[in-house]
Structures are given as structure tokens and as C-alpha cells.
Design a protein around this motif. Structure first.
Motif, PDB file in Angstrom:
ATOM      1  N   LEU A 112       3.625  12.081  -7.615  1.00 43.72           N
ATOM      2  CA  LEU A 112       2.292  11.604  -7.250  1.00 43.72           C
ATOM      3  C   LEU A 112       2.055  10.194  -7.780  1.00 43.72           C
ATOM      4  CD1 LEU A 112       0.017  14.743  -7.753  1.00 43.72           C
ATOM      5  CD2 LEU A 112       0.506  13.563  -5.612  1.00 43.72           C
ATOM      6  N   GLN A 113       2.442   9.968  -9.018  1.00 47.11           N
ATOM      7  CA  GLN A 113       2.261   8.629  -9.604  1.00 47.11           C
ATOM      8  C   GLN A 113       3.111   7.615  -8.856  1.00 47.11           C
ATOM      9  OE1 GLN A 113       3.190   9.060 -13.739  1.00 47.11           O
ATOM     10  NE2 GLN A 113       1.227  10.029 -14.238  1.00 47.11           N
ATOM     11  N   CYS A 114       4.339   8.004  -8.495  1.00 41.08           N
ATOM     12  CA  CYS A 114       5.213   7.106  -7.750  1.00 41.08           C
ATOM     13  C   CYS A 114       4.635   6.828  -6.366  1.00 41.08           C
ATOM     14  CB  CYS A 114       6.609   7.703  -7.632  1.00 41.08           C
ATOM     15  SG  CYS A 114       7.788   6.645  -6.779  1.00 41.08           S
ATOM     16  N   THR A 115       4.088   7.822  -5.716  1.00 42.36           N
ATOM     17  CA  THR A 115       3.494   7.670  -4.393  1.00 42.36           C
ATOM     18  C   THR A 115       2.298   6.733  -4.458  1.00 42.36           C
ATOM     19  OG1 THR A 115       4.200   9.911  -3.858  1.00 42.36           O
ATOM     20  CG2 THR A 115       2.535   8.949  -2.445  1.00 42.36           C
ATOM     21  N   ARG A 116       1.451   6.866  -5.450  1.00 42.65           N
ATOM     22  CA  ARG A 116       0.296   5.976  -5.607  1.00 42.65           C
ATOM     23  C   ARG A 116       0.748   4.534  -5.865  1.00 42.65           C
ATOM     24  NH1 ARG A 116      -3.018   9.911  -9.643  1.00 42.65           N
ATOM     25  NH2 ARG A 116      -3.635  11.458  -8.083  1.00 42.65           N
ATOM     26  N   ALA A 117       1.749   4.411  -6.710  1.00 50.32           N
ATOM     27  CA  ALA A 117       2.252   3.066  -7.017  1.00 50.32           C
ATOM     28  C   ALA A 117       2.871   2.441  -5.779  1.00 50.32           C
ATOM     29  CB  ALA A 117       3.264   3.132  -8.160  1.00 50.32           C
ATOM     30  N   CYS A 118       3.598   3.257  -5.011  1.00 48.34           N
ATOM     31  CA  CYS A 118       4.215   2.731  -3.790  1.00 48.34           C
ATOM     32  C   CYS A 118       3.154   2.302  -2.781  1.00 48.34           C
ATOM     33  CB  CYS A 118       5.144   3.774  -3.171  1.00 48.34           C
ATOM     34  SG  CYS A 118       6.654   4.058  -4.111  1.00 48.34           S
ATOM     35  N   ARG A 119       2.078   3.056  -2.674  1.00 47.14           N
ATOM     36  CA  ARG A 119       0.988   2.695  -1.764  1.00 47.14           C
ATOM     37  C   ARG A 119       0.343   1.371  -2.185  1.00 47.14           C
ATOM     38  NH1 ARG A 119      -2.127   8.416  -1.311  1.00 47.14           N
ATOM     39  NH2 ARG A 119      -0.543   9.535  -0.111  1.00 47.14           N
ATOM     40  N   LYS A 120       0.085   1.270  -3.479  1.00 46.26           N
ATOM     41  CA  LYS A 120      -0.530   0.035  -3.972  1.00 46.26           C
ATOM     42  C   LYS A 120       0.392  -1.159  -3.730  1.00 46.26           C
ATOM     43  CE  LYS A 120      -3.372   2.079  -7.623  1.00 46.26           C
ATOM     44  NZ  LYS A 120      -3.567   2.188  -9.061  1.00 46.26           N
ATOM     45  N   LEU A 121       1.678  -0.936  -3.972  1.00 47.34           N
ATOM     46  CA  LEU A 121       2.647  -2.013  -3.757  1.00 47.34           C
ATOM     47  C   LEU A 121       2.719  -2.379  -2.286  1.00 47.34           C
ATOM     48  CD1 LEU A 121       4.745  -3.822  -5.125  1.00 47.34           C
ATOM     49  CD2 LEU A 121       6.424  -2.040  -4.701  1.00 47.34           C
ATOM     50  N   ALA A 122       2.708  -1.353  -1.397  1.00 44.10           N
ATOM     51  CA  ALA A 122       2.747  -1.614   0.032  1.00 44.10           C
ATOM     52  C   ALA A 122       1.475  -2.322   0.480  1.00 44.10           C
ATOM     53  CB  ALA A 122       2.933  -0.307   0.801  1.00 44.10           C
ATOM     54  N   LEU A 123       0.339  -1.942  -0.027  1.00 45.98           N
ATOM     55  CA  LEU A 123      -0.925  -2.589   0.316  1.00 45.98           C
ATOM     56  C   LEU A 123      -0.935  -4.038  -0.183  1.00 45.98           C
ATOM     57  CD1 LEU A 123      -3.757  -2.238   1.522  1.00 45.98           C
ATOM     58  CD2 LEU A 123      -4.521  -1.525  -0.745  1.00 45.98           C
ATOM     59  N   ALA A 124      -0.434  -4.236  -1.377  1.00 48.67           N
ATOM     60  CA  ALA A 124      -0.366  -5.582  -1.905  1.00 48.67           C
ATOM     61  C   ALA A 124       0.593  -6.426  -1.079  1.00 48.67           C
ATOM     62  CB  ALA A 124       0.074  -5.561  -3.368  1.00 48.67           C
ATOM     63  N   PHE A 125       1.674  -5.845  -0.645  1.00 51.21           N
ATOM     64  CA  PHE A 125       2.645  -6.569   0.159  1.00 51.21           C
ATOM     65  C   PHE A 125       2.058  -6.945   1.509  1.00 51.21           C
ATOM     66  CE2 PHE A 125       6.332  -6.593   3.073  1.00 51.21           C
ATOM     67  CZ  PHE A 125       7.024  -7.643   2.492  1.00 51.21           C
ATOM     68  N   VAL A 126       1.287  -5.992   2.128  1.00 51.12           N
ATOM     69  CA  VAL A 126       0.684  -6.248   3.411  1.00 51.12           C
ATOM     70  C   VAL A 126      -0.404  -7.322   3.272  1.00 51.12           C
ATOM     71  CG1 VAL A 126      -0.770  -5.228   5.221  1.00 51.12           C
ATOM     72  CG2 VAL A 126       1.207  -3.995   4.381  1.00 51.12           C
ATOM     73  N   LEU A 127      -1.171  -7.271   2.242  1.00 56.29           N
ATOM     74  CA  LEU A 127      -2.243  -8.228   2.055  1.00 56.29           C
ATOM     75  C   LEU A 127      -1.710  -9.626   1.693  1.00 56.29           C
ATOM     76  CD1 LEU A 127      -4.891  -6.110   0.128  1.00 56.29           C
ATOM     77  CD2 LEU A 127      -4.941  -6.806   2.531  1.00 56.29           C
ATOM     78  N   SER A 128      -0.542  -9.633   1.096  1.00 52.04           N
ATOM     79  CA  SER A 128       0.009 -10.927   0.702  1.00 52.04           C
ATOM     80  C   SER A 128       0.534 -11.684   1.911  1.00 52.04           C
ATOM     81  CB  SER A 128       1.111 -10.774  -0.333  1.00 52.04           C
ATOM     82  OG  SER A 128       2.226 -10.111   0.222  1.00 52.04           O
ATOM     83  N   TRP A 129       0.734 -11.117   3.033  1.00 53.47           N
ATOM     84  CA  TRP A 129       1.196 -11.811   4.207  1.00 53.47           C
ATOM     85  C   TRP A 129       0.108 -12.604   4.753  1.00 53.47           C
ATOM     86  CZ3 TRP A 129       5.415 -11.449   7.830  1.00 53.47           C
ATOM     87  CH2 TRP A 129       6.608 -10.931   7.241  1.00 53.47           C
TER      88      TRP A 129
END
Length: 129
Positions: A112-129
Motif C-alpha cells: 500500500l505504501q509503495c502504491t501510494r508512493a508510485c501514484r504520487k511519483l506518477a502524478l508528479a511526473f505527469v505534472l512536471s511535463w
């Protein structure tokens, strides 16, 4: 055991039945008895001395009952030891399963912690574009 005819008149002994009364060596009327102990003669009738102790048959019967109870007790002891071994085996298995459940609980939290971190990382990656 000797069989003697009654010292009285022969007709009085025949009135009671078709056989003369039998007397033991003590000059007492012999009693009609039945063989009670287990064996080939069990259930057969015989004439025995009136002083013959009935306790002998009772003792044999009690010894037989004691033997049967000892056998039953041994069987129950064996069954008890089998149940105790099964209980111990099931207790060990439960302990292993509890450990596995505890490990799964930790792994699920990590996922669960890994999934949340991955989501945040993916959201940050998408927003950084």
C-alpha cells in the motif's frame, strides 16, 4: 461328590421328581448349579456340594470384568495420546499460519505504501511535463 439315595423311603424322594436326591460327602443335599465361567462347559448343569463357595464364580466373573476394564482403559489411554499428538501438531500449524498472516499484513502495508508512493511519483511526473 458321591450320589447316595435318601436314607428315608424311596417313594418320598421320587415324589419331588423322577430322580432321587443327591447328597454330597457332607451328607447334605447337593444343589443343582450352572457353570458360569467362560469355557466349553459354560451353561452346563451339575450337582455341587452345598458348602461349595459361590464366591469362586463371582471372583472369576470379577476378574473377567477387571480384565475387560483394563483393556478398555488401555485403549482410552492410546486414544488420548493420539489426540494429544494431533493437538500438538495443530497447535504448531496454527502458530505457523499466524506467522504467515503477520508477514502478509506487513507485506500488504508495504505494498500500500509503495502504491501510494508510485501514484504520487506518477502524478508528479505527469505534472512536471
Amino acid at each position: 461328590m458321591a450320589s447316595q439315595q435318601s436314607s428315608g423311603s424311596g417313594s418320598s424322594s421320587l415324589c419331588r421328581g423322577s430322580y432321587p436326591q443327591l447328597y454330597c460327602f457332607h451328607n447334605e443335599v447337593a444343589l443343582l448349579r450352572v457353570v458360569r465361567h467362560v469355557g466349553p462347559h459354560q451353561g452346563k448343569r451339575f450337582y455341587g456340594c452345598s458348602y461349595w463357595p459361590d464366591e469362586i464364580d463371582d471372583i472369576r466373573e470379577m476378574q473377567h470384568l477387571m480384565f475387560e476394564k483394563d483393556v478398555k482403559f488401555a485403549e482410552l489411554e492410546l486414544h488420548k495420546s493420539e489426540l494429544e499428538m494431533n493437538r500438538k501438531r495443530l497447535k504448531d500449524r496454527k502458530s505457523k499460519l499466524d506467522d504467515q498472516v503477520a508477514q502478509l499484513g506487513i507485506e500488504e502495508r508495504l505494498e500500500l505504501q509503495c502504491t501510494r508512493a508510485c501514484r504520487k511519483l506518477a502524478l508528479a511526473f505527469v505534472l512536471s511535463w
